[in-house]
Design a protein around this motif. Structure first.
Motif, PDB file in Angstrom:
ATOM      1  N   ILE A  70       0.883  -1.177   0.000  1.00  0.00           N
ATOM      2  CA  ILE A  70       0.000   0.000   0.000  1.00  0.00           C
ATOM      3  C   ILE A  70       0.917   1.222   0.000  1.00  0.00           C
ATOM      4  O   ILE A  70       1.969   1.211   0.664  1.00  0.00           O
ATOM      5  N   ASP A  71       0.546   2.257  -0.752  1.00  0.00           N
ATOM      6  CA  ASP A  71       1.379   3.459  -0.821  1.00  0.00           C
ATOM      7  C   ASP A  71       1.399   4.185   0.521  1.00  0.00           C
ATOM      8  O   ASP A  71       0.338   4.472   1.083  1.00  0.00           O
ATOM      9  N   PRO A  72       2.589   4.503   1.027  1.00  0.00           N
ATOM     10  CA  PRO A  72       2.660   5.285   2.267  1.00  0.00           C
ATOM     11  C   PRO A  72       2.212   6.719   2.006  1.00  0.00           C
ATOM     12  O   PRO A  72       2.500   7.281   0.949  1.00  0.00           O
ATOM     13  N   GLY A 107      -7.271   4.706   8.714  1.00  0.00           N
ATOM     14  CA  GLY A 107      -8.434   3.811   8.575  1.00  0.00           C
ATOM     15  C   GLY A 107      -8.993   3.837   7.157  1.00  0.00           C
ATOM     16  O   GLY A 107      -8.998   2.818   6.456  1.00  0.00           O
ATOM     17  N   PRO A 108      -9.467   5.021   6.688  1.00  0.00           N
ATOM     18  CA  PRO A 108     -10.012   5.117   5.329  1.00  0.00           C
ATOM     19  C   PRO A 108      -8.986   4.766   4.246  1.00  0.00           C
ATOM     20  O   PRO A 108      -9.348   4.179   3.222  1.00  0.00           O
ATOM     21  N   ALA A 109      -7.716   5.094   4.463  1.00  0.00           N
ATOM     22  CA  ALA A 109      -6.696   4.796   3.445  1.00  0.00           C
ATOM     23  C   ALA A 109      -6.600   3.280   3.239  1.00  0.00           C
ATOM     24  O   ALA A 109      -6.566   2.788   2.101  1.00  0.00           O
ATOM     25  N   TYR A 110      -6.574   2.543   4.326  1.00  0.00           N
ATOM     26  CA  TYR A 110      -6.522   1.082   4.209  1.00  0.00           C
ATOM     27  C   TYR A 110      -7.827   0.533   3.639  1.00  0.00           C
ATOM     28  O   TYR A 110      -7.812  -0.378   2.813  1.00  0.00           O
ATOM     29  N   MET A 111      -8.963   1.107   4.047  1.00  0.00           N
ATOM     30  CA  MET A 111     -10.241   0.612   3.521  1.00  0.00           C
ATOM     31  C   MET A 111     -10.326   0.807   2.007  1.00  0.00           C
ATOM     32  O   MET A 111     -10.818  -0.071   1.299  1.00  0.00           O
ATOM     33  N   ASP A 112      -9.831   1.940   1.522  1.00  0.00           N
ATOM     34  CA  ASP A 112      -9.798   2.167   0.063  1.00  0.00           C
ATOM     35  C   ASP A 112      -8.962   1.078  -0.610  1.00  0.00           C
ATOM     36  O   ASP A 112      -9.323   0.563  -1.662  1.00  0.00           O
ATOM     37  N   TRP A 113      -7.835   0.774   0.005  1.00  0.00           N
ATOM     38  CA  TRP A 113      -6.960  -0.253  -0.574  1.00  0.00           C
ATOM     39  C   TRP A 113      -7.691  -1.592  -0.620  1.00  0.00           C
ATOM     40  O   TRP A 113      -7.684  -2.266  -1.653  1.00  0.00           O
TER      41      TRP A 113
END
Ligand code: ARG
Length: 278
Positions: A70-72, A107-113
């Motif tokens: 996942i992009d940091p 949270g949302p960044a990981y959920m998008d992934w």
């Protein structure tokens, strides 16, 4: 009269293929303090963090794991601790809702992934920090609470996955996530740090895992339990020498890695690793 052999043959440990998600620590630093390991007044070395993380990444590739990335994101220095990004099982990703504002945007960044990588996402209602506090052992989920994840998130887990969820209470602030106090070795075996749990939780652990490995304070102090196993190979902090010996005795193959820089944020091997179960 037939003789019964008393020396049992060493257990043959079988490796299971793993798929994991990782996040390169390009923006790693310690700029706030949300656990006792973090000292924002001390310097950190981002390039060393990346180098050490790369060692872990390569070990996983050598073990034949599928490693997804996942992009940091800038401004999220703890995003490297991918374990906290959610919990995945049966193709469903239960999203994380972080305890501290500093990590909320993860949270949302990981959920998008998860959404764009084949998972059905369940948005979290309760505070929970993903696989930092939820560990799958065979068909059972061990779920931590006390510092980060709310016990109500354990009910969400029960509803979502229909599995047995065992609530365990953490009491030592240095071992604030379940994955700092328990290592999952395979579908039936764990290792743990007794002093990290309250008495009722200890009773449950002893009852469920009478043969569990326990670790000493020295191994715990380098986050030795924060390790990742494929059932045979167990990637651990190289400084956790006592734990390494116990693993060898039991037929596992410990593989040491030095993540000293990431320890400054309060994380180790497992924190950098989120298992993907599609
Ligand atoms: N600085 C991070 C925090 O306090 C470290 C997270 C470690 N992750 C883990 N799975 N234990 O939230």
């Amino acid at each position: 009269m037939q003789q019964v052999a008393v020396t049992s043959a060493p257990v043959e440990r079988v490796a299971e293929h793993k798929t994991v998600l990782m996040c390169r620590p390009e923006h790693f630093t310690v700029s706030y303090r949300i656990n006792p390991w973090m000292h924002p007044e001390d310097p950190t070395d981002t390039s060393l963090a990346v180098q050490q993380w790369d060692d872990l990444y390569r070990i996983y590739l050598d073990l034949g794991f599928d490693v997804e990335l996942i992009d940091p994101l800038p401004g999220l220095p703890d995003m490297v601790y991918a374990a906290n990004g959610g919990f995945t099982l049966d193709g469903i990703a239960y999203g994380a809702r972080f305890q501290y504002d500093e990590r909320a945007a993860e949270g949302p960044a990981y959920m998008d992934w998860f959404r764009s990588h084949g998972f059905q996402v369940v948005e979290p209602v309760s505070v929970n920090e993903g696989e930092g506090d939820f560990l799958l052992v065979g068909e059972r989920i061990l779920a931590g609470t006390g510092f980060r994840s709310d016990a109500a998130s354990h009910d969400e887990l029960r509803r979502i996955y229909g599995r047995e969820v065992v609530t365990l209470k953490l009491i030592d602030p240095a071992f604030y996530h379940l994955d700092t106090a328990i290592a999952v070795l395979d579908a039936t075996n764990i290792a743990y740090l007794p002093k990290a749990f309250d008495e009722p939780s200890l009773e449950i652990i002893r009852d469920l895992y009478p043969d569990a490995v326990t670790v000493n304070d020295e191994d715990a102090a380098v986050l030795g339990l924060n390790s990742f196993s494929d059932g045979r190979n167990v990637v651990i902090a190289s400084r956790a020498v006592g734990f390494e010996a116990s693993l060898r005795e039991r037929g596992y193959n410990p593989i040491g890695v030095d993540l000293s820089e990431l320890l400054l944020g309060g994380g180790g091997v497992k924190c950098c690793t989120l298992e993907l179960r599609r």
